[in-house]
Design an enzyme around this catalytic site. Structure first.
Site, mmCIF file in Angstrom:
data_model
loop_
_atom_site.group_PDB
_atom_site.id
_atom_site.type_symbol
_atom_site.label_atom_id
_atom_site.label_comp_id
_atom_site.label_asym_id
_atom_site.label_seq_id
_atom_site.Cartn_x
_atom_site.Cartn_y
_atom_site.Cartn_z
ATOM 1 N N CYS A 135 1.848 -13.178 -28.886
ATOM 2 C CA CYS A 135 2.782 -13.657 -27.849
ATOM 3 C C CYS A 135 2.226 -14.808 -27.027
ATOM 4 O O CYS A 135 2.950 -15.773 -26.741
ATOM 5 C CB CYS A 135 3.177 -12.499 -26.947
ATOM 6 S SG CYS A 135 1.814 -11.432 -26.511
ATOM 7 N N GLN A 162 -1.440 -11.804 -18.483
ATOM 8 C CA GLN A 162 -0.579 -11.118 -19.448
ATOM 9 C C GLN A 162 -0.005 -9.814 -18.898
ATOM 10 O O GLN A 162 -0.716 -8.993 -18.311
ATOM 11 C CB GLN A 162 -1.355 -10.864 -20.747
ATOM 12 C CG GLN A 162 -1.716 -12.175 -21.442
ATOM 13 C CD GLN A 162 -2.482 -12.011 -22.741
ATOM 14 O OE1 GLN A 162 -3.475 -12.685 -22.927
ATOM 15 N NE2 GLN A 162 -2.019 -11.166 -23.655
ATOM 16 N N ARG A 268 -5.249 -9.243 -18.282
ATOM 17 C CA ARG A 268 -4.060 -8.408 -18.053
ATOM 18 C C ARG A 268 -3.803 -8.342 -16.550
ATOM 19 O O ARG A 268 -4.738 -8.109 -15.773
ATOM 20 C CB ARG A 268 -4.317 -6.991 -18.586
ATOM 21 C CG ARG A 268 -3.120 -6.073 -18.513
ATOM 22 C CD ARG A 268 -2.092 -6.313 -19.588
ATOM 23 N NE ARG A 268 -2.628 -6.020 -20.907
ATOM 24 C CZ ARG A 268 -2.130 -6.533 -22.028
ATOM 25 N NH1 ARG A 268 -1.099 -7.372 -21.989
ATOM 26 N NH2 ARG A 268 -2.666 -6.231 -23.195
ATOM 27 N N HIS A 275 4.422 -13.182 -19.767
ATOM 28 C CA HIS A 275 3.056 -13.690 -19.774
ATOM 29 C C HIS A 275 3.047 -15.070 -19.124
ATOM 30 O O HIS A 275 3.887 -15.925 -19.430
ATOM 31 C CB HIS A 275 2.545 -13.850 -21.210
ATOM 32 C CG HIS A 275 2.169 -12.557 -21.885
ATOM 33 N ND1 HIS A 275 2.284 -11.327 -21.297
ATOM 34 C CD2 HIS A 275 1.646 -12.330 -23.128
ATOM 35 C CE1 HIS A 275 1.859 -10.389 -22.145
ATOM 36 N NE2 HIS A 275 1.475 -10.963 -23.259
HETATM 37 N N1 HSE Z 1 -1.542 -8.835 -27.639
HETATM 38 C C1 HSE Z 1 -0.606 -9.215 -26.651
HETATM 39 C C2 HSE Z 1 -0.913 -8.550 -25.347
HETATM 40 C C3 HSE Z 1 0.800 -8.918 -27.001
HETATM 41 O O1 HSE Z 1 -1.695 -7.589 -25.346
HETATM 42 O O2 HSE Z 1 -0.383 -8.945 -24.336
HETATM 43 C C4 HSE Z 1 1.170 -9.033 -28.426
HETATM 44 O O3 HSE Z 1 1.274 -10.325 -28.921
#
Ligand code: HSE
Length: 371
Positions: A135, A162, A268, A275
């Site tokens: 993503c 994210q 995160r 995102h």
């Molecule tokens: N790996 C990405 C995430 C989402 O953990 O935000 C998937 O593409």
């Protein structure tokens, strides 16, 4: 004759977003859709399905009768079924949301507003496996695709912000539980904030975040009131796998002759489904600010250039503003004059479940069935 398209993992989070988009765009009118299940075989299919009941997602014979298979079921399913199916000489199209097949030679990573030429030439070469990108990678390319297509990028340094959705639906629930847990620990103080000392409130929050009962089974750490600068497994060179994917997948999507270096830190944060990313881009040449805006804006119809001012930024360049839309907000665009005018800074936000996951799959399915 309509193509037979089998859907697996259509009730999960990405699968549900895909179903919604396909219904909205009336894509089901143009295909015979067959729905599979790994756990509820024989139960009733959605009413627009060509077959009344859910089919067994592990039944290779039924899978073999599909022209196209779309899997949002996850990597474990793909690993169990894909090669078994291909070993039977099944020559249909496999479209996948999982990362399992992204980097194999026989696949193309799809993001047609950016790499339609790569998809088309793959189809001419009989490629049958099409996989959605990570993503952050897809959202980066949708945002600054113009700079790539004009061959302006020497390298990129990124920081990501994210959302919980990238980790999965259970993680979104857990983030909300964490928020609720924290709120409950200070809700009485908040009702009468004047008589409560802010440092007392802060102390209570800090205590409750460390409670044994604080919900963190999925994230393994608090995300509410926190940031987690690690996503996915450990890779080589002290990178995480999420960080590794950015250069690897972006260059594969673009089919570059010379690798464009892209590196940074994936983080995160406690947002729900969008995102955000911050880029420092070293341009190959010094071009005017107006040309940069023009190039970014005209790359694809989903880019929304957000003026570099406070009100526009806080209203339109945020996860809250973009959530649930196909817009790709691109703002805070400025040349970093202290470093040199060929250094460009950009901030972007995109919906992780739409352009970050379901939409490229929906669009490649449409390309395939129209052939
Ligand atoms: N790996 C990405 C995430 C989402 O953990 O935000 C998937 O593409």
């Amino acid at each position: 004759m309509k193509k037979k398209v089998g859907f697996i993992g259509w009730r999960g989070m990405v699968g549900s977003v895909l179903m919604d988009r396909m219904k909205r765009e009336k894509d089901f009118n143009n295909i015979d859709s067959i729905f599979f299940s790994t756990s509820q075989i024989g139960l009733k299919s959605p009413n627009f399905s060509s077959v009344n009941t859910l089919q067994d997602a592990y039944d290779i014979d039924i899978l073999r009768s599909m022209d196209v298979i779309v899997s949002c079921q996850g990597g474990e399913y793909t690993s169990k079924v894909y090669y078994k199916l291909r070993d039977t000489a099944w020559n249909g199209y496999w479209i996948d949301a999982a990362s399992t097949l992204r980097m194999i030679n026989e696949s193309v990573i799809v993001l047609d507003p950016i790499n339609l030429h790569v998809i088309n030439s793959a189809l001419e070469n009989n490629v049958k496996t099409f996989v959605g990108g990570n993503c952050t990678v897809s959202l980066m390319l949708m945002a600054i695709g113009g700079l790539f297509s004009h061959n302006l990028i020497k390298w990129i340094l990124f920081s990501t912000y994210q959302a919980a959705s990238g980790a999965g639906s259970k993680h979104i629930i857990e983030l909300l539980q964490q928020m609720g847990y924290l709120y409950n620990s200070i809700s009485i103080d908040l009702k009468n904030p004047i008589s409560s000392s802010i440092l007392d409130i802060e102390r209570k929050i800090s205590f409750s975040i460390k409670d044994n009962s604080f919900p963190k089974k999925n994230f393994l750490a608090p995300l509410a009131g926190n940031v987690l600068p690690w996503i996915d497994l450990e890779s080589d060179n002290f990178q995480t796998k999420e960080e590794w994917k950015v250069q690897a997948e972006a260059n594969k999507i673009l089919n570059t002759n010379n690798i464009i270096p892209i590196d940074g830190t994936c983080v995160r944060v406690g947002t729900i489904r969008c995102h955000s990313q911050s880029f420092v881009i070293k341009l190959k040449k010094d071009i005017s600010y107006d040309s940069i805006i023009h190039i970014i804006k005209n790359n694809n119809p989903w880019v929304r250039i957000i003026p570099n001012d406070y009100q526009s930024t806080i209203n339109f360049l945020t996860p809250i503003a973009i959530s649930g839309t196909l817009d790709i907000a691109v703002g805070r665009i400025r040349q970093l004059t202290h470093l040199g005018s060929e250094f460009l800074s950009v901030f972007t936000v995109g919906d992780q479940l739409l352009w970050g996951a379901a939409e490229p799959l929906r669009r490649v399915l449409k390309i395939l069935i129209n052939r």
